[in-house]
Design a protein around this motif. Structure first.
Motif, PDB file in Angstrom:
ATOM      1  N   ARG A 215      49.749  32.784  49.476  1.00  0.00           N
ATOM      2  CA  ARG A 215      50.330  32.227  50.695  1.00  0.00           C
ATOM      3  C   ARG A 215      49.295  31.472  51.519  1.00  0.00           C
ATOM      4  NH1 ARG A 215      55.468  33.706  51.598  1.00  0.00           N
ATOM      5  NH2 ARG A 215      56.281  35.543  50.504  1.00  0.00           N
ATOM      6  N   ASP A 216      48.038  31.863  51.441  1.00  0.00           N
ATOM      7  CA  ASP A 216      47.001  31.197  52.250  1.00  0.00           C
ATOM      8  C   ASP A 216      45.697  31.142  51.461  1.00  0.00           C
ATOM      9  OD1 ASP A 216      45.532  30.043  54.236  1.00  0.00           O
ATOM     10  OD2 ASP A 216      45.672  31.728  55.653  1.00  0.00           O
ATOM     11  N   PRO A 217      45.630  30.288  50.430  1.00  0.00           N
ATOM     12  CA  PRO A 217      44.434  30.257  49.578  1.00  0.00           C
ATOM     13  C   PRO A 217      43.182  29.775  50.296  1.00  0.00           C
ATOM     14  CG  PRO A 217      45.932  28.462  49.026  1.00  0.00           C
ATOM     15  CD  PRO A 217      46.670  29.355  49.966  1.00  0.00           C
ATOM     16  N   ALA A 218      43.339  29.030  51.400  1.00  0.00           N
ATOM     17  CA  ALA A 218      42.182  28.504  52.113  1.00  0.00           C
ATOM     18  C   ALA A 218      41.539  29.532  53.045  1.00  0.00           C
ATOM     19  CB  ALA A 218      42.579  27.269  52.920  1.00  0.00           C
ATOM     20  N   HIS A 219      42.198  30.650  53.266  1.00  0.00           N
ATOM     21  CA  HIS A 219      41.653  31.681  54.158  1.00  0.00           C
ATOM     22  C   HIS A 219      40.335  32.221  53.576  1.00  0.00           C
ATOM     23  CE1 HIS A 219      41.953  34.817  57.240  1.00  0.00           C
ATOM     24  NE2 HIS A 219      41.494  35.655  56.323  1.00  0.00           N
ATOM     25  N   PRO A 220      39.366  32.536  54.421  1.00  0.00           N
ATOM     26  CA  PRO A 220      38.087  33.070  53.911  1.00  0.00           C
ATOM     27  C   PRO A 220      38.200  34.527  53.478  1.00  0.00           C
ATOM     28  CG  PRO A 220      38.021  32.977  56.319  1.00  0.00           C
ATOM     29  CD  PRO A 220      39.304  32.292  55.891  1.00  0.00           C
ATOM     30  N   TRP A 221      38.924  34.753  52.416  1.00  0.00           N
ATOM     31  CA  TRP A 221      39.146  36.112  51.939  1.00  0.00           C
ATOM     32  C   TRP A 221      37.859  36.732  51.423  1.00  0.00           C
ATOM     33  CZ3 TRP A 221      43.551  37.927  53.458  1.00  0.00           C
ATOM     34  CH2 TRP A 221      44.678  37.103  53.540  1.00  0.00           C
ATOM     35  N   THR A 222      37.730  38.032  51.653  1.00  0.00           N
ATOM     36  CA  THR A 222      36.653  38.825  51.062  1.00  0.00           C
ATOM     37  C   THR A 222      37.294  39.965  50.277  1.00  0.00           C
ATOM     38  OG1 THR A 222      36.484  40.339  52.951  1.00  0.00           O
ATOM     39  CG2 THR A 222      35.129  38.313  53.020  1.00  0.00           C
ATOM     40  N   VAL A 223      36.507  40.608  49.446  1.00  0.00           N
ATOM     41  CA  VAL A 223      37.036  41.762  48.705  1.00  0.00           C
ATOM     42  C   VAL A 223      37.510  42.823  49.689  1.00  0.00           C
ATOM     43  CG1 VAL A 223      36.503  43.595  47.064  1.00  0.00           C
ATOM     44  CG2 VAL A 223      35.590  41.300  46.695  1.00  0.00           C
ATOM     45  N   GLN A 224      36.768  43.010  50.782  1.00  0.00           N
ATOM     46  CA  GLN A 224      37.134  44.038  51.750  1.00  0.00           C
ATOM     47  C   GLN A 224      38.445  43.694  52.456  1.00  0.00           C
ATOM     48  OE1 GLN A 224      35.416  47.141  52.417  1.00  0.00           O
ATOM     49  NE2 GLN A 224      37.526  47.376  53.151  1.00  0.00           N
ATOM     50  N   SER A 225      38.620  42.438  52.859  1.00  0.00           N
ATOM     51  CA  SER A 225      39.853  42.078  53.570  1.00  0.00           C
ATOM     52  C   SER A 225      41.068  42.200  52.653  1.00  0.00           C
ATOM     53  CB  SER A 225      39.751  40.661  54.149  1.00  0.00           C
ATOM     54  OG  SER A 225      39.614  39.687  53.131  1.00  0.00           O
ATOM     55  N   LEU A 226      40.907  41.876  51.383  1.00  0.00           N
ATOM     56  CA  LEU A 226      42.009  42.033  50.436  1.00  0.00           C
ATOM     57  C   LEU A 226      42.263  43.519  50.141  1.00  0.00           C
ATOM     58  CD1 LEU A 226      41.173  39.126  47.949  1.00  0.00           C
ATOM     59  CD2 LEU A 226      43.099  39.219  49.558  1.00  0.00           C
ATOM     60  N   ALA A 227      41.185  44.300  50.072  1.00  0.00           N
ATOM     61  CA  ALA A 227      41.343  45.741  49.864  1.00  0.00           C
ATOM     62  C   ALA A 227      42.093  46.374  51.036  1.00  0.00           C
ATOM     63  CB  ALA A 227      39.975  46.399  49.689  1.00  0.00           C
ATOM     64  N   ASP A 228      41.810  45.911  52.258  1.00  0.00           N
ATOM     65  CA  ASP A 228      42.516  46.428  53.433  1.00  0.00           C
ATOM     66  C   ASP A 228      44.022  46.147  53.331  1.00  0.00           C
ATOM     67  OD1 ASP A 228      40.125  47.309  54.477  1.00  0.00           O
ATOM     68  OD2 ASP A 228      39.841  45.577  55.787  1.00  0.00           O
ATOM     69  N   LEU A 229      44.368  44.932  52.865  1.00  0.00           N
ATOM     70  CA  LEU A 229      45.780  44.598  52.688  1.00  0.00           C
ATOM     71  C   LEU A 229      46.430  45.498  51.637  1.00  0.00           C
ATOM     72  CD1 LEU A 229      45.798  40.685  52.698  1.00  0.00           C
ATOM     73  CD2 LEU A 229      46.893  42.182  54.369  1.00  0.00           C
ATOM     74  N   ALA A 230      45.647  45.829  50.610  1.00  0.00           N
ATOM     75  CA  ALA A 230      46.168  46.660  49.520  1.00  0.00           C
ATOM     76  C   ALA A 230      46.218  48.138  49.896  1.00  0.00           C
ATOM     77  CB  ALA A 230      45.314  46.469  48.273  1.00  0.00           C
ATOM     78  N   GLY A 231      45.549  48.511  50.993  1.00  0.00           N
ATOM     79  CA  GLY A 231      45.519  49.913  51.388  1.00  0.00           C
ATOM     80  C   GLY A 231      44.637  50.759  50.494  1.00  0.00           C
ATOM     81  N   LEU A 232      43.575  50.136  49.940  1.00  0.00           N
ATOM     82  CA  LEU A 232      42.663  50.835  49.042  1.00  0.00           C
ATOM     83  C   LEU A 232      41.229  50.658  49.517  1.00  0.00           C
ATOM     84  CD1 LEU A 232      44.182  49.574  45.656  1.00  0.00           C
ATOM     85  CD2 LEU A 232      44.403  51.896  46.581  1.00  0.00           C
ATOM     86  N   SER A 233      40.356  51.539  49.035  1.00  0.00           N
ATOM     87  CA  SER A 233      38.937  51.320  49.300  1.00  0.00           C
ATOM     88  C   SER A 233      38.480  50.075  48.555  1.00  0.00           C
ATOM     89  CB  SER A 233      38.123  52.528  48.837  1.00  0.00           C
ATOM     90  OG  SER A 233      38.111  52.602  47.412  1.00  0.00           O
ATOM     91  N   ARG A 234      37.344  49.521  48.988  1.00  0.00           N
ATOM     92  CA  ARG A 234      36.848  48.290  48.360  1.00  0.00           C
ATOM     93  C   ARG A 234      36.607  48.501  46.872  1.00  0.00           C
ATOM     94  NH1 ARG A 234      32.269  45.484  47.056  1.00  0.00           N
ATOM     95  NH2 ARG A 234      32.109  43.313  47.780  1.00  0.00           N
ATOM     96  N   ALA A 235      35.977  49.594  46.506  1.00  0.00           N
ATOM     97  CA  ALA A 235      35.646  49.852  45.104  1.00  0.00           C
ATOM     98  C   ALA A 235      36.906  50.074  44.273  1.00  0.00           C
ATOM     99  CB  ALA A 235      34.721  51.054  44.993  1.00  0.00           C
ATOM    100  N   ALA A 236      37.835  50.880  44.808  1.00  0.00           N
ATOM    101  CA  ALA A 236      39.066  51.171  44.062  1.00  0.00           C
ATOM    102  C   ALA A 236      39.901  49.910  43.881  1.00  0.00           C
ATOM    103  CB  ALA A 236      39.877  52.244  44.781  1.00  0.00           C
ATOM    104  N   PHE A 237      39.977  49.103  44.938  1.00  0.00           N
ATOM    105  CA  PHE A 237      40.743  47.859  44.851  1.00  0.00           C
ATOM    106  C   PHE A 237      40.140  46.905  43.825  1.00  0.00           C
ATOM    107  CE2 PHE A 237      40.873  43.387  46.227  1.00  0.00           C
ATOM    108  CZ  PHE A 237      42.235  43.138  46.037  1.00  0.00           C
ATOM    109  N   SER A 238      38.834  46.707  43.906  1.00  0.00           N
ATOM    110  CA  SER A 238      38.170  45.779  42.989  1.00  0.00           C
ATOM    111  C   SER A 238      38.361  46.207  41.542  1.00  0.00           C
ATOM    112  CB  SER A 238      36.676  45.696  43.326  1.00  0.00           C
ATOM    113  OG  SER A 238      36.034  44.733  42.517  1.00  0.00           O
ATOM    114  N   ARG A 239      38.238  47.508  41.305  1.00  0.00           N
ATOM    115  CA  ARG A 239      38.387  48.027  39.941  1.00  0.00           C
ATOM    116  C   ARG A 239      39.825  47.841  39.445  1.00  0.00           C
ATOM    117  NH1 ARG A 239      36.165  52.341  40.951  1.00  0.00           N
ATOM    118  NH2 ARG A 239      37.980  53.606  41.512  1.00  0.00           N
ATOM    119  N   ARG A 240      40.800  48.211  40.280  1.00  0.00           N
ATOM    120  CA  ARG A 240      42.200  48.110  39.849  1.00  0.00           C
ATOM    121  C   ARG A 240      42.627  46.652  39.691  1.00  0.00           C
ATOM    122  NH1 ARG A 240      46.226  50.836  38.432  1.00  0.00           N
ATOM    123  NH2 ARG A 240      48.393  50.487  39.014  1.00  0.00           N
TER     124      ARG A 240
END
Length: 321
Positions: A215-240
């Motif tokens: 929906r917003d590919p230009a947003h400055p996404w980070t692994v942490q901000s995406l993990a927050d959206l997913a409701g997971l820790s950074r490590a768990a989100f990145s792995r999954r």
């Protein structure tokens, strides 16, 4: 745009084609392999057999949908024992967008709706690469109602074209592809629990992250901000994410941004600076370097070779080519 909508917009090139065909027994037709395309068959009336290149014949009845994501060939016939003509020819091949045909014979009639999509072979979205060679969606009462509605509308429009038919048919063909993919993903929930894109879209957290990126590919996404959206820790989100999608979160983000950029370069005359901004790059130089790493060509050259008639306004060929 959400993930599936984006996939439809990105994988198809040119115009789709479709045909409404009435077959009279005895009949058999070979549909040859067509690399760089995807095709479908829908049974509107009667019954027939699908004889794949590999495997046993499959009986088809009214409402059945068969989808070939990778352009694999097959034979369709009134009976597995009917001889197949030696000429490999798709009766709908000549139609630019849609057409109708009737194959004369003395026996019972079978009516099919067939169609095909040309795909961007060099930039196939991984969701399509994940699909099997053939998807069979049998007709079942109460299932895939939106798919059935799209089929009915498309068949009616092709059989009786009216004002605006070109736009209606093209839109319905895209809608049909979307509903086929949606039906496949939702058909067998147990299949979507292990790995692959079906699993990624069925996973609430990973799906939320993918949806945000699309929906917003230009947003400055980070692994942490995406993990927050997913409701997971950074490590768990990145792995999954890596297991399901097949690449790390920021790797997919970069790939998708540059896929969008390629589409913009092919289909618009937007200046390179605008393309760079729309896909999340702060400078043309950074964008050009990333684009060349991914596509093997500088963006200016890619545009000229992909669509020579499209020239970006103010495009700095000397510095970016």
């Amino acid at each position: 745009m959400d993930v599936l909508s984006d996939v439809i917009a990105s994988i198809r090139i040119g115009r789709p084609r479709s045909s409404h065909i009435t077959w009279h027994a005895p009949w058999a037709q070979s549909f040859p392999s067509a690399p760089g395309s995807a095709g479908f068959q829908v049974i509107l009336q009667g019954s027939c057999w699908l004889i794949p290149d590999d495997g046993e014949p499959i009986p088809l009845s009214v409402g059945d949908v068969v989808f070939f994501p990778h352009g694999h060939g097959c034979v369709m016939a009134d009976s597995p024992s009917t001889p197949v003509p030696q000429i490999d020819c798709d009766p709908g091949e000549e139609a630019a967008l849609f057409g109708s045909a009737s194959m004369a014979g003395p026996g019972a009639a079978t009516v099919t709706l067939c169609g095909g999509y040309r795909l961007d072979d060099g930039r196939t979205h991984p969701i399509l690469r994940d699909l099997p060679d053939m998807i069979h969606l049998p007709a079942r009462l109460g299932h895939h109602q939106e798919l059935r509605a799209a089929i009915d509308l498309l068949a009616a429009e092709i059989a009786n074209p009216r004002l605006g038919a070109d736009t209606v048919v093209a839109s319905l063909l895209d809608m049909l592809l979307l509903f086929i993919l949606r039906a496949y993903i939702n058909a067998e929930p147990e299949r979507c629990t292990v790995s692959g894109w079906s699993a990624a879209l069925a996973d609430p957290g990973i799906s939320a992250a993918l949806d945000a990126v699309h929906r917003d590919p230009a947003h400055p996404w980070t692994v942490q901000s995406l993990a927050d959206l997913a409701g997971l820790s950074r490590a768990a989100f990145s792995r999954r994410f890596s297991v399901l999608v097949g690449q790390p979160p920021l790797g997919y983000l970069t790939w998708w941004r540059l896929a969008i950029a390629a589409r913009l370069l092919r289909s618009t005359d937007a200046p390179l600076s605008e393309v760079a901004t729309r896909v999340g790059y702060g400078s043309e130089f950074a964008f050009a370097n990333a684009f060349k790493r991914e596509h093997g060509l500088a963006p200016g050259r890619f545009r000229r070779e992909s669509c020579p008639l499209v020239v970006g306004v103010g495009e700095r060929v000397a510095t970016l080519s």
